[in-house]
Scaffold this active site. Sequence first.
Site, PDB file in Angstrom:
ATOM      1  N   SER A 271      -3.057   9.617   3.014  1.00 47.68           N
ATOM      2  CA  SER A 271      -3.754   8.912   2.542  1.00 47.68           C
ATOM      3  C   SER A 271      -5.101   9.516   3.010  1.00 47.68           C
ATOM      4  O   SER A 271      -4.836   9.846   4.086  1.00 47.68           O
ATOM      5  CB  SER A 271      -3.799   7.039   3.550  1.00 47.68           C
TER       6      SER A 271
ATOM      7  N   HIS B 299      -2.038  12.551  -4.319  1.00 43.89           N
ATOM      8  CA  HIS B 299      -3.147  12.406  -5.650  1.00 43.89           C
ATOM      9  C   HIS B 299      -1.743  13.826  -6.327  1.00 43.89           C
ATOM     10  O   HIS B 299      -2.206  12.926  -7.564  1.00 43.89           O
ATOM     11  CB  HIS B 299      -4.170  12.689  -5.403  1.00 43.89           C
TER      12      HIS B 299
HETATM   13  P1  AMP Z   1      -7.126   6.293  -3.631  1.00 46.18           P
HETATM   14  O1  AMP Z   1      -7.348   7.774  -4.073  1.00 46.18           O
HETATM   15  O2  AMP Z   1      -6.647   6.283  -2.216  1.00 46.18           O
HETATM   16  O3  AMP Z   1      -7.874   5.437  -4.401  1.00 46.18           O
HETATM   17  O4  AMP Z   1      -5.472   6.643  -4.591  1.00 46.18           O
HETATM   18  C1  AMP Z   1      -5.775   7.004  -5.674  1.00 46.18           C
HETATM   19  C2  AMP Z   1      -4.337   6.734  -6.116  1.00 46.18           C
HETATM   20  O5  AMP Z   1      -3.680   7.837  -5.243  1.00 46.18           O
HETATM   21  C3  AMP Z   1      -3.772   5.164  -5.892  1.00 46.18           C
HETATM   22  O6  AMP Z   1      -2.826   5.086  -7.604  1.00 46.18           O
HETATM   23  C4  AMP Z   1      -2.606   5.316  -4.706  1.00 46.18           C
HETATM   24  O7  AMP Z   1      -1.427   4.431  -5.230  1.00 46.18           O
HETATM   25  C5  AMP Z   1      -2.178   6.941  -5.021  1.00 46.18           C
HETATM   26  N1  AMP Z   1      -1.582   7.333  -3.194  1.00 46.18           N
HETATM   27  C6  AMP Z   1      -2.844   7.318  -2.595  1.00 46.18           C
HETATM   28  N2  AMP Z   1      -2.199   7.746  -1.753  1.00 46.18           N
HETATM   29  C7  AMP Z   1      -0.279   8.260  -1.782  1.00 46.18           C
HETATM   30  C8  AMP Z   1       0.979   8.325  -1.806  1.00 46.18           C
HETATM   31  N3  AMP Z   1       1.164   9.188  -0.228  1.00 46.18           N
HETATM   32  N4  AMP Z   1       1.786   8.604  -2.254  1.00 46.18           N
HETATM   33  C9  AMP Z   1       2.090   8.373  -3.538  1.00 46.18           C
HETATM   34  N5  AMP Z   1       0.551   7.941  -4.203  1.00 46.18           N
HETATM   35  C10 AMP Z   1      -0.328   7.854  -3.382  1.00 46.18           C
END
Ligand code: AMP
Length: 284
Positions: free
Chosen positions: A176, A28
């Site tokens: 993640s 993030h």
């Molecule tokens: P989330 O909080 O999981 O909904 O993710 C929010 C944003 O962060 C989304 O655009 C995801 O694709 C991005 N994101 C989550 N994990 C990663 C990662 N390991 N590398 C790059 N972007 C990420």
Amino acid sequence: MKEYARNARGEGRVVGLVPTMGALHEGHTALVKRARQECSRVIASVFVNPKQFGPTEDYKKYPRDLEKDAKTLGDVGVDALFAPDVADVYPDGFRTYVHVEGISERLEGRSRPGHFRGVSTVVLKLFEIVQPHFAYFGRKDAQQVRIIGEMAHDFNLDSEIVVCPVIREADGLALSSRNAYLNDAERKAATVLHRALAAVRNELSAGVRDAMQLQTVMRRIIEAEPLASVDYAEIVSADTFEPVMRVARPSYAVLAVHVGKTRLIDNLLIEPASPGSDEFLFQL
Ligand code: AMP
């Protein structure tokens, strides 16, 4: 938030939006850092969107720590944090949804019915509230960012979608928020996604182009890991996310794997070095 963003735009600021569900990690903050380079007002949202979780999924136990997230975002230079309540985003009587046809039914959408309807709907709402010049998403969720790009195009939105690389742990596991669910043995087993994708990359480098053969390589590696089971392992078009027979155009190797009770996804981007070339460039 509408007023804040409107004022920023009125002052001639370049507004960037980083949508998240919180429990922030370096995946993030990498999006925020990119936004910081390109924008003069960076807004991050933290919202665990109930509409993108299925009835048997982890909405209730999804990790939440707004205080810590606010500090992380402040440290990395976010100008404003938007963390609305569910009742404000979806007041009683809410009944308008966005559905990007076709691609939303594949892969993640097939395993998680209604997931992308929830994602597209909340992202359109965020885009309408903030009206960012740029919005930052990770390629970790490749199908998601393709769907959002399609929505932005189909609805003539003024926000440009910026896709950022996947941030990984030293052993290859993509960061993640759900990695927090893994116990020690599962955390070790979770490297199987990266190992399977790296094997696909090696096969492609050795000249293999047949999608079935590449899929088999991924499945064998995952099936050899006792704590892991495959949800899907496919080679798909980077445009439609439909399966391809042979790798020739931009494609993804995409994976969803259960490690214990935790469902993890990852992908390898495969692009011809130049249009029509048989040489490929990879992004893991
Ligand atoms: P989330 O909080 O999981 O909904 O993710 C929010 C944003 O962060 C989304 O655009 C995801 O694709 C991005 N994101 C989550 N994990 C990663 C990662 N390991 N590398 C790059 N972007 C990420």
